[in-house]
Design an enzyme around this catalytic site. Structure first.
Site, PDB file in Angstrom:
ATOM      1  N   LYS A 192       2.286   8.351   0.233  1.00 50.92           N
ATOM      2  CA  LYS A 192       2.804   8.291   0.949  1.00 50.92           C
ATOM      3  C   LYS A 192       2.964   8.343   2.171  1.00 50.92           C
ATOM      4  O   LYS A 192       2.398   8.896   3.582  1.00 50.92           O
ATOM      5  CB  LYS A 192       3.724   9.741   0.686  1.00 50.92           C
ATOM      6  CG  LYS A 192       4.014  10.352  -1.037  1.00 50.92           C
ATOM      7  CD  LYS A 192       5.025  11.160  -1.105  1.00 50.92           C
ATOM      8  CE  LYS A 192       4.865  11.518  -2.869  1.00 50.92           C
ATOM      9  NZ  LYS A 192       5.976  12.959  -2.692  1.00 50.92           N
TER      10      LYS A 192
ATOM     11  N   GLY B 278      -8.439  14.983   3.451  1.00 50.23           N
ATOM     12  CA  GLY B 278      -8.640  14.993   2.183  1.00 50.23           C
ATOM     13  C   GLY B 278      -9.133  13.694   1.029  1.00 50.23           C
ATOM     14  O   GLY B 278     -10.638  14.441   1.026  1.00 50.23           O
TER      15      GLY B 278
ATOM     16  N   GLY C  86      -6.440  19.140   7.425  1.00 53.05           N
ATOM     17  CA  GLY C  86      -5.581  19.793   8.383  1.00 53.05           C
ATOM     18  C   GLY C  86      -5.363  18.906   9.675  1.00 53.05           C
ATOM     19  O   GLY C  86      -4.558  18.667  10.215  1.00 53.05           O
TER      20      GLY C  86
END
Length: 394
Positions: free
Chosen positions: A195, A352, A375
């Site tokens: 995304k 990730g 993160g």
């Protein structure tokens, strides 16, 4: 860089409060992957060899300020002792840490129970940070992966004690400084994933900093659709088209070349070994999904890699989890790895799916640096100040 390392500290006879990330996966009451534990070993051995006493501060899971026995750090003690070859003593309460018994003092390393059992941790409560600080003489932060959190043990402690970065934190900061702080140019970034909406800040920061930006995965579909191309039934955020066009305009103004797929691999089903075909990017059938970039696209990425001096990589170029839609990611990653191995490219990757994709491609070990920070790595790439790093500079 404005922060100290263990080399700047006199550790002899000192209690070294060491923030580590040992939030490891556990199965059937045992650590199933000790990678994070193994990565803190150089810091702990350094402290021990120079006469310091490591007092480890760590979290496990998200107990949210309450004692949750299933999230006790007791489960990591055997893996810690095995990795270090030293005795580790778990201290279950702060009161226990404040009044250590002789038996507890005799352990090589002391591990405080899950710091997130205390509400003062995530609140970054100054009184709680001061109480923690009283347990040590020096504060060492070796948990870059938690550096984007403004917690008592990641940021608050630095206000009370002489502070430094541990070896893992030092390596991470030096790698990121080489990639984004003062990179050798041309600087190239590969950003993939599902995304655009989850990587808006990242893309917005990168187009102002890098010379070439490769956009892959489901994100690329959104950019293709924003240019008026049909993407069939592909994963695509059609509502993000205006944002994608803004990013492309910003890149053009900044002199950043954006590379999108020139050819695509399409299929009618998302399944292992699904029937598929390679098509020009403007020929996606209405009933098909774009699941990978094609060979022309890979060749273009490889050419850009050949010209680059520094690479930042975050995210796959296609649906790398299943064959044959891992081909573009594997080919580009292996090319980057070979250039890195030859000393022609500084390559830094993280976040990730990235580590999993590079491992699957057999490329990870030849990258200059692989961050497991998730993160924190992403927020650094987004150009944000990380509280845990800023606190060391204060």
């Amino acid at each position: 860089m404005g922060w100290k390392t263990l080399d700047d500290m006199d550790l002899a006879g000192k209690r070294v409060l060491t923030r580590v990330d040992i939030n490891v996966p556990v199965e059937n009451g045992r650590v199933s992957d000790a990678t994070r534990i193994e990565r803190i070993v150089p810091t702990l051995r350094d402290i021990l060899s120079r006469g310091g006493k490591p007092i480890l501060i760590a979290h496990f899971g998200r107990p949210k300020g309450k004692v949750v026995l299933s999230m006790s750090l007791r489960v990591v003690v055997p893996a810690l002792e095995a990795a270090l070859g030293r005795s580790v003593r778990l201290i279950e309460t702060l009161e226990g840490a404040e009044t250590l018994t002789e038996e507890a003092r005799s352990a090589d390393v002391i591990l405080l129970e899950n710091i997130r059992f205390y509400p003062g941790e995530e609140a970054n409560d100054p009184a709680f940070a001061a109480r923690l600080a009283a347990l040590g003489d020096i504060y060492c932060n070796d948990a870059f992966s938690a550096a984007h959190r403004a917690h008592a043990s990641t940021a608050g402690l630095a206000a009370h004690l002489p502070s430094c970065a541990g070896r893992l934190m030092q390596a991470e900061l030096e790698a990121l400084e080489a990639a984004l702080g003062a990179p050798k140019r041309p600087l190239m970034a590969v950003v993939g994933g599902a995304k655009v909406s989850s990587k808006l800040d990242l893309l917005g920061n990168l187009v102002g900093q890098v010379d070439t930006l490769v956009i892959g995965g489901g994100m690329a579909n959104t950019f293709l659709a924003a240019q008026g191309l049909s993407v069939g039934k592909s994963l695509c955020e059609h509502d993000m088209a205006p944002t994608a066009r803004e990013i492309m305009a910003k890149a053009a103004t900044a002199g950043c070349e954006i590379i999108l797929p020139a050819d695509i691999v399409v299929a009618r089903e998302f399944a292992e070994g699904a029937a598929h075909e390679v098509l020009a990017v403007h020929l996606c059938p209405d009933d098909a999904m774009i699941l990978d970039a094609g060979p022309q696209s890979v060749a273009r990425v490889a050419k850009a890699l050949d010209a680059a001096k520094t690479l930042i990589w975050n995210g796959p170029l296609g649906a790398f989890e299943i064959t044959p839609f891992n081909a573009a990611t594997n080919a580009a990653a292996r090319h980057a790895a070979s250039l890195s191995r030859a000393g022609a490219l500084i390559s830094v990757a993280g976040g990730g799916d990235t580590v999993a994709a590079l491992n699957q491609a057999g490329a990870a070990e030849d990258f200059t640096y692989i961050s497991t920070a998730g993160g924190a790595f992403l927020e650094w790439m987004e150009g944000k100040d990380l509280p845990g790093v800023a606190a060391l500079k204060a």
